[in-house]
Design an enzyme around this catalytic site. Structure first.
Site, PDB file in Angstrom:
ATOM      1  N   LYS A  33       0.805  -1.212   0.000  1.00 43.24           N
ATOM      2  CA  LYS A  33       0.000   0.000   0.000  1.00 43.24           C
ATOM      3  C   LYS A  33       0.847   1.274   0.000  1.00 43.24           C
ATOM      4  O   LYS A  33       0.583   2.199  -0.765  1.00 43.24           O
ATOM      5  CB  LYS A  33      -0.894  -0.030   1.247  1.00 43.24           C
ATOM      6  CG  LYS A  33      -1.832   1.105   1.365  1.00 43.24           C
ATOM      7  CD  LYS A  33      -2.484   1.044   2.723  1.00 43.24           C
ATOM      8  CE  LYS A  33      -1.450   1.282   3.808  1.00 43.24           C
ATOM      9  NZ  LYS A  33      -2.067   1.487   5.135  1.00 43.24           N
ATOM     10  N   THR A  34       1.865   1.267   0.849  1.00 39.57           N
ATOM     11  CA  THR A  34       2.709   2.463   0.952  1.00 39.57           C
ATOM     12  C   THR A  34       3.411   2.742  -0.373  1.00 39.57           C
ATOM     13  O   THR A  34       3.534   3.891  -0.797  1.00 39.57           O
ATOM     14  CB  THR A  34       3.763   2.278   2.062  1.00 39.57           C
ATOM     15  OG1 THR A  34       3.096   1.779   3.218  1.00 39.57           O
ATOM     16  CG2 THR A  34       4.421   3.583   2.392  1.00 39.57           C
ATOM     17  N   ASP A 225      -5.094   7.985   3.604  1.00 35.85           N
ATOM     18  CA  ASP A 225      -4.638   6.646   3.972  1.00 35.85           C
ATOM     19  C   ASP A 225      -5.462   6.161   5.173  1.00 35.85           C
ATOM     20  O   ASP A 225      -6.013   6.970   5.904  1.00 35.85           O
ATOM     21  CB  ASP A 225      -3.151   6.711   4.338  1.00 35.85           C
ATOM     22  CG  ASP A 225      -2.544   5.323   4.418  1.00 35.85           C
ATOM     23  OD1 ASP A 225      -3.232   4.357   4.031  1.00 35.85           O
ATOM     24  OD2 ASP A 225      -1.399   5.212   4.866  1.00 35.85           O
ATOM     25  N   GLU A 226      -5.521   4.876   5.371  1.00 33.33           N
ATOM     26  CA  GLU A 226      -6.256   4.278   6.495  1.00 33.33           C
ATOM     27  C   GLU A 226      -7.686   4.835   6.559  1.00 33.33           C
ATOM     28  O   GLU A 226      -8.172   5.222   7.623  1.00 33.33           O
ATOM     29  CB  GLU A 226      -5.534   4.548   7.829  1.00 33.33           C
ATOM     30  CG  GLU A 226      -4.063   4.175   7.852  1.00 33.33           C
ATOM     31  CD  GLU A 226      -3.806   2.685   7.966  1.00 33.33           C
ATOM     32  OE1 GLU A 226      -4.785   1.896   7.926  1.00 33.33           O
ATOM     33  OE2 GLU A 226      -2.626   2.309   8.070  1.00 33.33           O
ATOM     34  N   GLN A 256      -8.778  -4.105   8.748  1.00 25.42           N
ATOM     35  CA  GLN A 256      -7.857  -3.523   9.715  1.00 25.42           C
ATOM     36  C   GLN A 256      -8.450  -2.309  10.423  1.00 25.42           C
ATOM     37  O   GLN A 256      -7.730  -1.458  10.924  1.00 25.42           O
ATOM     38  CB  GLN A 256      -6.544  -3.148   9.035  1.00 25.42           C
ATOM     39  CG  GLN A 256      -5.803  -4.357   8.498  1.00 25.42           C
ATOM     40  CD  GLN A 256      -4.457  -3.988   7.909  1.00 25.42           C
ATOM     41  OE1 GLN A 256      -3.593  -3.459   8.583  1.00 25.42           O
ATOM     42  NE2 GLN A 256      -4.298  -4.263   6.621  1.00 25.42           N
ATOM     43  N   ARG A 615       1.416  -8.413  11.088  1.00 16.89           N
ATOM     44  CA  ARG A 615       2.650  -7.616  11.192  1.00 16.89           C
ATOM     45  C   ARG A 615       3.874  -8.481  10.923  1.00 16.89           C
ATOM     46  O   ARG A 615       4.943  -7.981  10.630  1.00 16.89           O
ATOM     47  CB  ARG A 615       2.814  -7.010  12.600  1.00 16.89           C
ATOM     48  CG  ARG A 615       1.784  -5.993  13.062  1.00 16.89           C
ATOM     49  CD  ARG A 615       1.525  -4.924  12.067  1.00 16.89           C
ATOM     50  NE  ARG A 615       0.377  -5.294  11.242  1.00 16.89           N
ATOM     51  CZ  ARG A 615       0.110  -4.747  10.065  1.00 16.89           C
ATOM     52  NH1 ARG A 615       0.893  -3.830   9.568  1.00 16.89           N
ATOM     53  NH2 ARG A 615      -0.944  -5.120   9.360  1.00 16.89           N
TER      54      ARG A 615
END
Length: 773
Positions: A33-34, A225-226, A256, A615
């Site tokens: 994503k980043t 984002d998010e 998430q 993670r």
DNA sequence: TCATTGGGCTTTTTT
DNA sequence: AGCCCAATGA
């Protein structure tokens, strides 16, 4: 042409290349994503979009900083630094400071943190003589916070009968009165709380259409984002700002979503299509981060949730190690196991400490873990918890700064008026508070005039009050002529703070002294960092603004990074580690006992577990204990339901004892010294202690004022005037020959062979091109 | 009127 | 085990 596109898979590339219009990127865990966010911005810049016109909202300031660095590596620092990038709170705090007069706030308004807010609310409850056991300040605060995040003002509260009904049913009918008083007191103090930063931005954009248009024009491209973690207030801001161009790219993963408790609304992501029916969806489903075992285990867990978007996260990575499950007898033993396990893995495989993370559900769990890490001499770093800026001594010092900059700031005043002790006690404060209420004046004003007001305060105390006011005012005068460091240094010395902390020679006292010194060093660094820049503001006021919204996650020492990371699962979002230990896998702890009553709450806990597991790159280890210290007592615990939800196929149960004995080199002796701790041969006192927290300042964005000078929409557009063979000039790319013109109107693009940049495709609508011939 | 001491209560997660 | 508050001494 753009090399970075070759490093992307099809879905990623499609998202990066889609520059216009509303779009939703559903990004599974570890799906790059980043990368997509970063390259999409680079791509926009390479198409001639002005960096001042791009707004990118991230979840933490740290994420923003990192993304900016990556972008800078592609397009150069000078371009990247002009991007508007940061958290909702920090970006809109900047805008609010610039527009503050419209809302009746001073430009240097204070930002109240949760602690300030709660103290104020506690005071109000006391003043209103309400039962503090019924009106618990924390609960009242969270109720007010959720009202604000739903954009329910005191006024609109009264228009919705069901709100009062709900509060009455909860035996707290007077919440709205507290709310009203709280809002007024914040305003009087020239202070905004965290929620105000969003609420007032909404107010600004709705009450002042010209302001709205100004920022709509400025932010032609918006990325969030998010997005699954945005609340209603944030949603409305984004919607309003994007309304002119509708170039809105939101990225998120409903699986998430873990901030519903603070008002985040997953539906924002689910409903995106309703707001923008013609939007495009991009799904990033290939996980590059984790082993197949981890990906499948995580999928298995999340499948238990009903509410979710369809998504199929998969990986081409090898299956890897199974997820280890460890049971111990006590919480201390669990901590020791984790420390030993990390030590062993690191030594056996020659890994860095930074390859490991320990994740927990609640901050209180860090304590036992910290002890164990120290015993084992493993360097670690704790994120969050009682953050540096929340420590008493740090807040006290910052409160001096705050009061000097904004004398109306009542919470700051209350903290320091009698610290160090000046003989100004509760009785005096009560009288002052009553007077401040009656005269509707900030408390500082009342104290300034205390001699004239006849408040029944005796002469000795009046003198003490005057001395205090004069001292603060003297600091205030100094602010105008000196830089932040000079003032801060003077404040520490002449307020008596330094003497106060020096006289405590206990280890804790010394640590407090060091922390305060660290703030002063932070001020010094801030001044040095900023004074070389032409427009660098090195005033105390600028320092405060910089520091107000910083959190622990934002600071990271690049020279001292080889440490095990310890943090709550919430804080770990967006991060990744080769080896992850998830501790405290017990019912009533994870899932939290507070969250097992409704399906929605339980599903959020499950998503939290999903975040934790994903993670891990190489291996995740789950641990639980059979008994744990809670509320000062030992209580029994049973394994978390989430363990079995992973599924036997992906689990491997490990017995701690054998492994522990090996790592300690204590050959099979299972009892006694083994779990006694403190007998580790290698252990040396003091080494491996955590680094002292330090204040680091973020590089500041350009002041708002310099931005408004840039041309408004289409002012320099060469749309429709360009054809093949023309020579054009671009600010950054230099001169170039037009090779091709395609598309019409808004979509007109030109391919230009630039002198400096090579062949670029630019959108004529926004590229600032000048036709040379 | 202020400072000190012991009792009661608390603990989910954060910008 | 830590923090805030109420009663008590100075």
């Amino acid at each position: 042409m753009y090399e970075y596109l070759d490093s992307l898979n099809d879905a990623q590339r499609a998202a990066v290349e889609n520059l216009e219009g509303p779009m939703l990127v559903i990004a599974g865990a570890g799906s790059g994503k980043t990368r997509v966010l970063t390259y999409r911005i680079v791509h926009l810049l390479n198409h001639g979009v002005d960096p001042f016109r791009i707004l990118s909202l991230t979840f933490t300031n740290k994420a923003a900083k990192e993304m900016k660095q990556r972008i800078a590596a592609q397009v150069g620092r000078s371009e990247a630094k002009n991007l508007w990038m940061g958290t909702f709170h920090s970006v809109f705090a900047k805008i609010l400071r610039f527009e503050s007069d419209k809302l009746g706030y001073p430009a240097n308004f204070t930002i109240y943190d949760a602690q300030d807010s709660e103290r104020l609310i506690r005071n109000i409850i006391k003043e209103m003589m309400l039962d503090k056991d019924v009106y618990k300040s924390k609960q009242v605060f969270s109720r007010i916070s959720s009202l604000k995040n739903s954009l329910i003002t005191v006024k609109s509260y009264h228009h919705h009968a069901e709100l009062l009904e709900a509060d009455t049913a909860a035996m707290r009918p007077r919440i709205v009165d507290i709310y009203k008083e709280y809002v007024e007191r914040c305003f009087k103090a020239g202070a905004m709380d965290f929620d105000d930063l969003l609420l007032r931005t909404n107010e600004l954009l709705t009450r002042f259409p010209d302001v709205l248009v100004k920022y709509q024009e400025r932010f032609q491209y918006i990325m969030v984002d998010e997005y699954q973690d945005t609340n209603h207030s944030q949603y409305l801001i984004v919607k309003a700002l994007a309304d002119m161009f509708k170039n809105l790219c939101v990225v998120g993963d409903d699986a998430q979503s873990i901030y519903a408790f603070r008002g985040a609304n997953v539906k924002n992501i689910m409903n995106f299509q309703k707001d923008y029916p013609y939007m495009k969806t991009f799904r990033l489903e290939q996980n590059y981060r984790s082993t197949n075992n981890i990906v499948q285990a995580a999928n298995n867990v999340i499948a238990n949730n009903r509410e979710q978007l369809e998504k199929d996260v998969w990986t081409a990575n090898s299956s890897g190690e199974k997820i280890n499950v460890v049971r111990t007898i006590t919480d201390n033993e669990e901590a020791r196991y984790v420390a030993n396990n990390i030590y062993e893995k690191a030594v056996d495989n020659e890994l860095d400490w930074s390859d490991f993370a320990i994740l927990y559900r609640t901050n209180m769990q860090s304590r036992a873990l910290e002890d164990a890490m120290r015993r084992r001499e493993i360097p670690y770093r704790i994120y969050g918890g009682l953050s540096f800026y929340q420590r008493k001594e740090v807040k006290d010092l910052l409160s001096y700064f705050r009061l000097v900059i904004n004398p109306k700031d009542e919470e700051a005043l209350r903290r320091i008026i009698n610290f160090p002790m000046r003989g100004i006690g509760q009785t005096t404060m009560d009288k002052l508070a009553i007077a401040a209420g009656e005269y509707k004046q900030p408390m500082f004003r009342v104290i300034e005039n205390v001699a004239k007001l006849n408040l029944g305060i005796n002469a000795g105390t009046v003198r003490k009050l005057n001395d205090f006011v004069n001292m603060i005012k003297a600091f205030g005068v100094q602010v105008n002529s000196s830089d932040a460091f000079v003032v801060a240094d003077n404040i520490v010395k002449s307020s008596g703070l330094i003497k106060e902390l020096q006289k405590d020679t206990s280890p804790e006292g010394v640590a407090r002294y060091d922390n305060m010194q660290e703030v002063i060093n932070g001020v010094k660094r801030f001044v040095e960092d900023n004074k070389e820049q032409a427009d660098g503001d090195i005033s105390l006021s600028a320092f405060l603004q910089d520091v107000a919204l910083l959190t622990d996650a934002d600071k990271d020492d690049p020279n001292d990074n080889n440490r095990v990371s310890m943090m709550t699962i919430h804080m770990s979002k967006g991060l990744e580690f080769p080896y992850v230990n998830i501790v405290g896998m017990e019912e009533d702890l994870f899932p939290s006992g507070m969250s097992v009553n409704t399906r929605a709450e339980l599903e959020e806990e499950r998503r939290l577990f999903y975040v934790a597991v994903t993670r891990a790159e190489k291996q995740a280890t789950l641990s639980y204990t059979q008994s744990r210290y809670r509320w000062g007592k030992i209580s029994d615990a049973e394994p978390s339901r989430f363990i079995e939800e992973v599924g036997e196929d992906y689990l491997e149960y490990v017995t701690p004892r054998g492994r522990m004995s090996r790592s300690i080199g204590d050959g099979g002796n299972v009892t006694g010294s083994l779990f006694g701790g403190g007998d580790l041969r290698t252990a040396k006192p003091k080494s491996g202690t955590p680094p002292k927290p330090e204040v680091r300042t973020n590089r500041r964005l350009k002041p708002v004022s310099s931005v408004s000078a840039s041309p408004s929409v289409n002012a320099e557009s060469v749309s429709g005037k360009l054809s093949k063979g023309n020579f054009v000039k671009h600010e950054r790319f230099g001169t170039g020959e037009v090779l091709l013109v395609e598309g019409v109107g808004q979509n007109e693009k030109a391919t230009v062979n630039f002198e400096k940049g090579g062949i670029k495709k630019v959108l004529l609508k926004f590229a600032r091109l000048e036709i040379l011939r």
